[in-house]
Design an enzyme around this catalytic site. Structure first.
Site, PDB file in Angstrom:
ATOM      1  N   ASN A   1       2.450 -77.491   3.195  1.00  0.00           N
ATOM      2  CA  ASN A   1       2.638 -78.412   2.084  1.00  0.00           C
ATOM      3  C   ASN A   1       4.099 -78.829   1.993  1.00  0.00           C
ATOM      4  O   ASN A   1       4.453 -79.994   2.201  1.00  0.00           O
ATOM      5  CB  ASN A   1       2.164 -77.782   0.780  1.00  0.00           C
ATOM      6  CG  ASN A   1       2.234 -78.718  -0.418  1.00  0.00           C
ATOM      7  OD1 ASN A   1       1.991 -78.308  -1.530  1.00  0.00           O
ATOM      8  ND2 ASN A   1       2.544 -79.989  -0.233  1.00  0.00           N
ATOM      9  N   THR A   2       4.989 -77.860   1.731  1.00  0.00           N
ATOM     10  CA  THR A   2       6.395 -78.178   1.504  1.00  0.00           C
ATOM     11  C   THR A   2       7.030 -78.882   2.695  1.00  0.00           C
ATOM     12  O   THR A   2       7.858 -79.786   2.520  1.00  0.00           O
ATOM     13  CB  THR A   2       7.186 -76.898   1.174  1.00  0.00           C
ATOM     14  OG1 THR A   2       6.530 -76.200   0.117  1.00  0.00           O
ATOM     15  CG2 THR A   2       8.604 -77.225   0.742  1.00  0.00           C
TER      16      THR A   2
ATOM     17  N   ALA B   1       2.295 -71.043   5.454  1.00  0.00           N
ATOM     18  CA  ALA B   1       3.596 -70.820   4.803  1.00  0.00           C
ATOM     19  C   ALA B   1       4.717 -70.616   5.813  1.00  0.00           C
ATOM     20  O   ALA B   1       4.569 -69.894   6.797  1.00  0.00           O
ATOM     21  CB  ALA B   1       3.558 -69.643   3.845  1.00  0.00           C
ATOM     22  N   GLY B   2       5.841 -71.293   5.546  1.00  0.00           N
ATOM     23  CA  GLY B   2       7.045 -71.083   6.324  1.00  0.00           C
ATOM     24  C   GLY B   2       7.362 -72.140   7.353  1.00  0.00           C
ATOM     25  O   GLY B   2       8.465 -72.184   7.887  1.00  0.00           O
TER      26      GLY B   2
ATOM     27  N   LYS C   1      -9.331 -70.741  -0.899  1.00  0.00           N
ATOM     28  CA  LYS C   1      -8.183 -70.072  -0.291  1.00  0.00           C
ATOM     29  C   LYS C   1      -7.643 -69.071  -1.316  1.00  0.00           C
ATOM     30  O   LYS C   1      -7.201 -69.447  -2.395  1.00  0.00           O
ATOM     31  CB  LYS C   1      -7.099 -71.073   0.089  1.00  0.00           C
ATOM     32  CG  LYS C   1      -5.878 -70.386   0.696  1.00  0.00           C
ATOM     33  CD  LYS C   1      -4.655 -71.261   0.675  1.00  0.00           C
ATOM     34  CE  LYS C   1      -3.416 -70.414   0.959  1.00  0.00           C
ATOM     35  NZ  LYS C   1      -2.168 -71.168   0.730  1.00  0.00           N
TER      36      LYS C   1
END
Length: 263
Positions: A214-215, A192-193, A105
């Site tokens: 992830n987050t 992301a996001g 990635k």
């Protein structure tokens, strides 16, 4: 439930049943990383080579002990790279550590505040890596023109952001994401996001091939439970996309027809 074999995700010629891809950072320890990854049902797990030990440091815990390559497709990423040169070097290091592994990635960031991708550097790094035999999944903006260019260069998956990395804001521009999907011949994976399960479901309802996060899981109050929720959201969103939603209407429409009533 698991999606049927006829609706599998295919990346670089390999077939996956799960459309949820997960990261391994930000967990409190490796035990939580392992538990959340298992609860997510993910088969592709991304690892930040510059932040994680996958064998380069013999005196530190090895992430591969809890995320074994025999069970998961390890997706090395170039998180923390701000130049094309650093990103290419990181991918080559990952290939050495993972015995010739080619799937990576790519992300090349523009600045530390926004963590938005540097598109010029991303294009440069992607071109170099593809020529070097890598199978590149690439993090980019939600610009349909750039997404198509990255596909045409030979990237095996294009990964537009939904919102800034770690923001949890959800999909800020669904119209661009939909345009990218409509013009693509490779998997489009939102990266992301995402903040919660409904964000993941929306991405899938738009027609995304998958979602990487992830987050959203690691920073939840109960990461393992959130991982399970995300698994269900991905499956439900994909089924809703395949089913085809009803058209939106300005006015009410009776659930039970009134034609032919006797009173």
């Amino acid at each position: 439930m698991t999606q049927s074999n006829s609706d599998s995700l295919v990346i670089a010629g390999k077939t996956y049943q799960s459309r949820l891809l997960v990261g391994t950072g930000k967990y409190k320890d490796q035990a939580e990383t392992k538990a959340a990854t298992e609860a997510s049902g993910a088969e592709i797990v991304t690892v930040a080579i510059r932040r994680s030990n996958i064998g380069q440091n013999n005196d530190e815990p090895n992430l591969l002990d809890v995320i074994p390559p025999e069970k998961y497709t390890i997706l090395p990423n170039t998180a923390g790279c701000f130049t094309a040169k650093d990103a290419v070097r990181t991918c080559r290091l990952a290939r050495e550590l993972l015995n010739g592994h080619q799937l990576v990635k790519l992300e090349v960031l523009g600045d530390e505040k926004t963590l938005y991708p540097d598109i010029t550097a991303t294009l440069e790094a992607a071109e170099t890596l593809i020529k070097d035999g890598f199978e590149v999944m690439v993090y980019t903006t939600d610009d349909p023109i750039i997404a198509k260019r990255l596909e045409d260069m030979g990237c095996v998956a294009v990964m537009p952001l939904a919102a800034p990395i770690g923001s949890g804001l959800g999909i800020r521009n669904p119209y661009n994401i939909r345009t990218i999907i409509e013009n693509a011949n490779v998997p489009i994976i939102v990266d992301a996001g995402v903040g919660t399960a409904s964000d993941a479901a929306i991405a899938m309802e738009l027609g995304c091939a998958g979602v990487l996060m992830n987050t959203a899981i690691a920073a939840a109050q109960k990461p393992v439970l959130m991982a399970s929720a995300m698994k269900k959201a991905i499956e439900g969103g994909r089924e809703a996309f395949l089913a085809g939603r009803m058209p939106r209407k300005r006015y009410a429409s009776a659930s039970s027809p009134i034609d032919g009533l006797f009173f």
